[in-house]
Write a protein that holds these residues in place. Structure first.
Motif, PDB file in Angstrom:
ATOM      1  N   PRO A 155       0.831  -1.218   0.000  1.00  0.00           N
ATOM      2  CA  PRO A 155       0.000   0.000   0.000  1.00  0.00           C
ATOM      3  C   PRO A 155       0.864   1.266   0.000  1.00  0.00           C
ATOM      4  N   SER A 156       1.635   1.469  -1.074  1.00  0.00           N
ATOM      5  CA  SER A 156       2.565   2.605  -1.084  1.00  0.00           C
ATOM      6  C   SER A 156       1.935   3.816  -1.765  1.00  0.00           C
ATOM      7  N   GLU A 157       2.454   4.985  -1.403  1.00  0.00           N
ATOM      8  CA  GLU A 157       2.024   6.223  -2.047  1.00  0.00           C
ATOM      9  C   GLU A 157       3.265   6.988  -2.466  1.00  0.00           C
ATOM     10  N   GLY A 158       3.080   7.966  -3.349  1.00  0.00           N
ATOM     11  CA  GLY A 158       4.217   8.801  -3.727  1.00  0.00           C
ATOM     12  C   GLY A 158       5.180   8.069  -4.639  1.00  0.00           C
ATOM     13  N   PHE A 159       6.420   8.523  -4.660  1.00  0.00           N
ATOM     14  CA  PHE A 159       7.443   8.009  -5.573  1.00  0.00           C
ATOM     15  C   PHE A 159       8.156   6.859  -4.852  1.00  0.00           C
ATOM     16  N   PRO A 193      14.338   7.427 -15.579  1.00  0.00           N
ATOM     17  CA  PRO A 193      13.983   8.568 -16.438  1.00  0.00           C
ATOM     18  C   PRO A 193      13.053   9.556 -15.750  1.00  0.00           C
ATOM     19  N   HIS A 194      12.185   9.062 -14.851  1.00  0.00           N
ATOM     20  CA  HIS A 194      11.242   9.957 -14.163  1.00  0.00           C
ATOM     21  C   HIS A 194      11.982  10.834 -13.146  1.00  0.00           C
ATOM     22  N   ALA A 195      12.899  10.211 -12.402  1.00  0.00           N
ATOM     23  CA  ALA A 195      13.669  10.981 -11.415  1.00  0.00           C
ATOM     24  C   ALA A 195      14.560  11.998 -12.131  1.00  0.00           C
ATOM     25  N   LEU A 196      15.080  11.591 -13.281  1.00  0.00           N
ATOM     26  CA  LEU A 196      15.961  12.468 -14.051  1.00  0.00           C
ATOM     27  C   LEU A 196      15.178  13.671 -14.608  1.00  0.00           C
ATOM     28  N   SER A 197      13.977  13.414 -15.115  1.00  0.00           N
ATOM     29  CA  SER A 197      13.151  14.520 -15.638  1.00  0.00           C
ATOM     30  C   SER A 197      12.842  15.510 -14.532  1.00  0.00           C
ATOM     31  N   TYR A 198      12.535  14.989 -13.329  1.00  0.00           N
ATOM     32  CA  TYR A 198      12.255  15.878 -12.196  1.00  0.00           C
ATOM     33  C   TYR A 198      13.514  16.695 -11.859  1.00  0.00           C
ATOM     34  N   ALA A 199      14.666  16.031 -11.799  1.00  0.00           N
ATOM     35  CA  ALA A 199      15.906  16.725 -11.423  1.00  0.00           C
ATOM     36  C   ALA A 199      16.245  17.820 -12.438  1.00  0.00           C
ATOM     37  N   ARG A 200      15.919  17.585 -13.684  1.00  0.00           N
ATOM     38  CA  ARG A 200      16.219  18.586 -14.730  1.00  0.00           C
ATOM     39  C   ARG A 200      15.169  19.686 -14.811  1.00  0.00           C
ATOM     40  N   CYS A 219       9.625  18.141 -15.310  1.00  0.00           N
ATOM     41  CA  CYS A 219       8.272  17.766 -14.857  1.00  0.00           C
ATOM     42  C   CYS A 219       8.195  18.011 -13.357  1.00  0.00           C
ATOM     43  N   SER A 220       6.947  18.027 -12.845  1.00  0.00           N
ATOM     44  CA  SER A 220       6.754  18.252 -11.407  1.00  0.00           C
ATOM     45  C   SER A 220       7.012  16.948 -10.656  1.00  0.00           C
ATOM     46  N   TRP A 221       7.149  17.050  -9.350  1.00  0.00           N
ATOM     47  CA  TRP A 221       7.335  15.861  -8.512  1.00  0.00           C
ATOM     48  C   TRP A 221       6.135  14.925  -8.645  1.00  0.00           C
ATOM     49  N   ASP A 222       4.925  15.483  -8.591  1.00  0.00           N
ATOM     50  CA  ASP A 222       3.719  14.646  -8.661  1.00  0.00           C
ATOM     51  C   ASP A 222       3.636  13.915  -9.992  1.00  0.00           C
ATOM     52  N   SER A 223       4.001  14.609 -11.063  1.00  0.00           N
ATOM     53  CA  SER A 223       3.929  13.961 -12.366  1.00  0.00           C
ATOM     54  C   SER A 223       4.982  12.846 -12.477  1.00  0.00           C
ATOM     55  N   SER A 260       3.837   8.950 -13.036  1.00  0.00           N
ATOM     56  CA  SER A 260       4.233   8.176 -14.228  1.00  0.00           C
ATOM     57  C   SER A 260       5.116   7.003 -13.854  1.00  0.00           C
ATOM     58  N   CYS A 261       5.935   7.171 -12.836  1.00  0.00           N
ATOM     59  CA  CYS A 261       6.773   6.038 -12.409  1.00  0.00           C
ATOM     60  C   CYS A 261       5.884   4.909 -11.870  1.00  0.00           C
ATOM     61  N   ALA A 262       4.881   5.257 -11.052  1.00  0.00           N
ATOM     62  CA  ALA A 262       3.994   4.223 -10.485  1.00  0.00           C
ATOM     63  C   ALA A 262       3.293   3.454 -11.604  1.00  0.00           C
ATOM     64  N   ALA A 263       2.847   4.174 -12.645  1.00  0.00           N
ATOM     65  CA  ALA A 263       2.152   3.503 -13.760  1.00  0.00           C
ATOM     66  C   ALA A 263       3.116   2.572 -14.501  1.00  0.00           C
ATOM     67  N   ASP A 264       4.343   3.013 -14.723  1.00  0.00           N
ATOM     68  CA  ASP A 264       5.321   2.167 -15.435  1.00  0.00           C
ATOM     69  C   ASP A 264       5.693   0.924 -14.617  1.00  0.00           C
ATOM     70  N   LEU A 265       5.807   1.101 -13.290  1.00  0.00           N
ATOM     71  CA  LEU A 265       6.134  -0.061 -12.436  1.00  0.00           C
ATOM     72  C   LEU A 265       5.005  -1.083 -12.488  1.00  0.00           C
ATOM     73  N   GLU A 266       3.776  -0.576 -12.450  1.00  0.00           N
ATOM     74  CA  GLU A 266       2.621  -1.476 -12.485  1.00  0.00           C
ATOM     75  C   GLU A 266       2.621  -2.275 -13.789  1.00  0.00           C
ATOM     76  N   ASN A 267       2.876  -1.595 -14.907  1.00  0.00           N
ATOM     77  CA  ASN A 267       2.917  -2.294 -16.201  1.00  0.00           C
ATOM     78  C   ASN A 267       4.030  -3.322 -16.243  1.00  0.00           C
ATOM     79  N   ARG A 268       5.176  -2.965 -15.698  1.00  0.00           N
ATOM     80  CA  ARG A 268       6.331  -3.873 -15.776  1.00  0.00           C
ATOM     81  C   ARG A 268       6.127  -5.113 -14.913  1.00  0.00           C
ATOM     82  N   PHE A 269       5.469  -4.963 -13.752  1.00  0.00           N
ATOM     83  CA  PHE A 269       5.451  -6.058 -12.772  1.00  0.00           C
ATOM     84  C   PHE A 269       4.113  -6.788 -12.657  1.00  0.00           C
TER      85      PHE A 269
END
Ligand SMILES: Cc1cc2nc3c(=O)[nH]c(=O)nc-3n(C[C@H](O)[C@H](O)[C@H](O)COP(=O)(O)OP(=O)(O)OC[C@H]3O[C@@H](n4cnc5c(N)ncnc54)[C@H](O)[C@@H]3O)c2cc1C
Length: 346
Positions: A244-248, A277-284, A287-291, A295-304
């Motif tokens: 039951p995780s939230e956030g990044f 790539p999501h952490a890198l986009s935020y660092a540069r 994109c915003s932290w929330d975005s 997007s990372c949560a959605a990609d993890l869900e698809n991968r796993f």
């Protein structure tokens, strides 16, 4: 070769944000290393310190060379033992033999190598530092505390000859894996149902639980081996599956695959690769932290998703006494397609 990686275009794009990571296990350290390689300022907080033993089968299977290279950690596996053969036993004896593709390396050695790499690359590491979730912090703090029915135990041994690179022994109360790591040592690690009535402690808890589950031959072998009690550790209060995780969040903090798969460490690295790539986009500042988090949560869900579903079904089969008896009977008669089932777990 590394410099052809498009993620490395930091050479011309300055960073707008630093990244904070909570948890210096495999997911947090490997993401920290990958971000440092791309010029991102990273501070990593780890509640414990290094080197340290962790409850883990130390059998890594499923991770590709490409993932390790993207994360910049392929060199840390050069000394890992290559493991190719496996055997599955239950209380009635041998069930079947399997082909596997794994690597054996202790968490004592691996986590320590990764933290050294992270700090050599200029990452800031705060040990004995337990922090709380917050916006701007990537959560890699491992499995959350829950009321799960399991206890995980691990120990190292010498003088413990194995018949195959990986031996899996299925008892009526859980399972245990034996696999070589470095320096002639064997890792012994199991997942068992909790019981309030056990009086034994330390390494004798392992053999007590094995005997309770009907694995007397395995218990005898452990009693004849030289067990390293300094490597003994245990963990309880967790559940496998989607967390039951939230956030990044990455690693076991979001998806804890059942240990029998030998794929949890791979998933920790894969989740770092997915997050990169999501952490890198935020660092540069792209994109915003929330975005980045969503997007990372959605990609993890698809991968796993597929492997989490398959592993949950097989875990239930293995840990329910009636179903596991049926499964081992079918496997003994070669009526269970075990190799194809294993592919579903990668
Ligand atoms: C019994 C058992 C056997 C297993 N066997 C295998 C196996 O053979 N093969 C395999 O691939 N996988 C196995 N696994 C799974 C594997 O160990 C995990 O999937 C992997 O360690 C996950 O890595 P992680 O980085 O997400 O979490 P962890 O390795 O758990 O790291 C999380 C880190 O966060 C730190 N931390 C926690 N809270 C905080 C906080 N608030 N602030 C700062 N730091 C914090 C912790 O100290 C820890 O160092 C097994 C697991 C169990 C329980």
């Amino acid at each position: 070769m590394v410099w052809s990686d498009p993620l490395l275009r930091h050479k011309t794009s300055p960073m707008k944000h630093a990244v904070t990571i909570a948890g210096g296990g495999l997911a947090g350290l490997s993401l920290g290393i990958a971000l440092r390689m791309r010029g991102v300022p990273v501070t990593l907080h780890e509640a414990g310190t290094y080197p340290r033993h962790r409850v883990c089968g130390e059998f890594i299977s499923g991770v590709t060379d490409s993932t390790l290279e993207t994360l910049g950690i392929a060199e840390d596996f050069l000394t890992a033992t290559s493991l190719t053969s496996a055997v599955w036993h239950d209380t009635r004896g041998r069930v079947c033999e399997l082909q596997v593709a794994g690597r054996g390396i202790s968490r004592w050695r691996l986590d320590d190598a990764l933290q050294r790499r992270f700090t050599t690359l200029g990452g800031t590491l705060a040990t004995h530092s337990r922090i709380a979730p917050a916006p701007g912090t990537i959560w890699a703090a491992g499995r959350p505390r829950r009321h799960g029915p399991w206890i995980g135990l691990k120990c190292h041994a010498t003088n413990l000859p194995l018949s195959h690179d990986l031996e899996m022994h299925l008892g009526s109360n859980g399972y245990i894996g034996l696999a070589p790591i470095e320096d002639g040592k064997v890792n012994i690690c199991g997942l068992f149902k909790k019981s309030p009535t056990r009086g034994a402690k330390g390494t004798s808890l392992l053999t007590t639980i094995l005997r309770e589950g009907g694995l007397h031959d395995t218990a005898d072998r452990l009693e004849s081996a030289t067990l390293d009690s300094s490597a003994f550790c245990g963990v309880a209060g967790f559940e496998t599956g989607r967390q039951p995780s939230e956030g990044f969040s990455i690693g076991d903090a979001t998806h804890m695959i059942p240990p029998f798969t030998g794929n949890g460490m791979s998933m920790a690295f894969e989740s770092a690769e997915t997050a990169l790539p999501h952490a890198l986009s935020y660092a540069r500042g792209e994109c915003s932290w929330d975005s980045a988090s969503s997007s990372c949560a959605a990609d993890l869900e698809n991968r796993f998703r597929a492997r989490m579903l398959a592993s949950a079904a097989i875990h239930t089969l293995l840990t329910s006494p009636k179903a596991s008896r049926l499964a081992t009977t079918l496997a003994r008669s070669s009526l269970l397609p075990i190799q194809p089932l294993l592919h579903l777990l990668r």
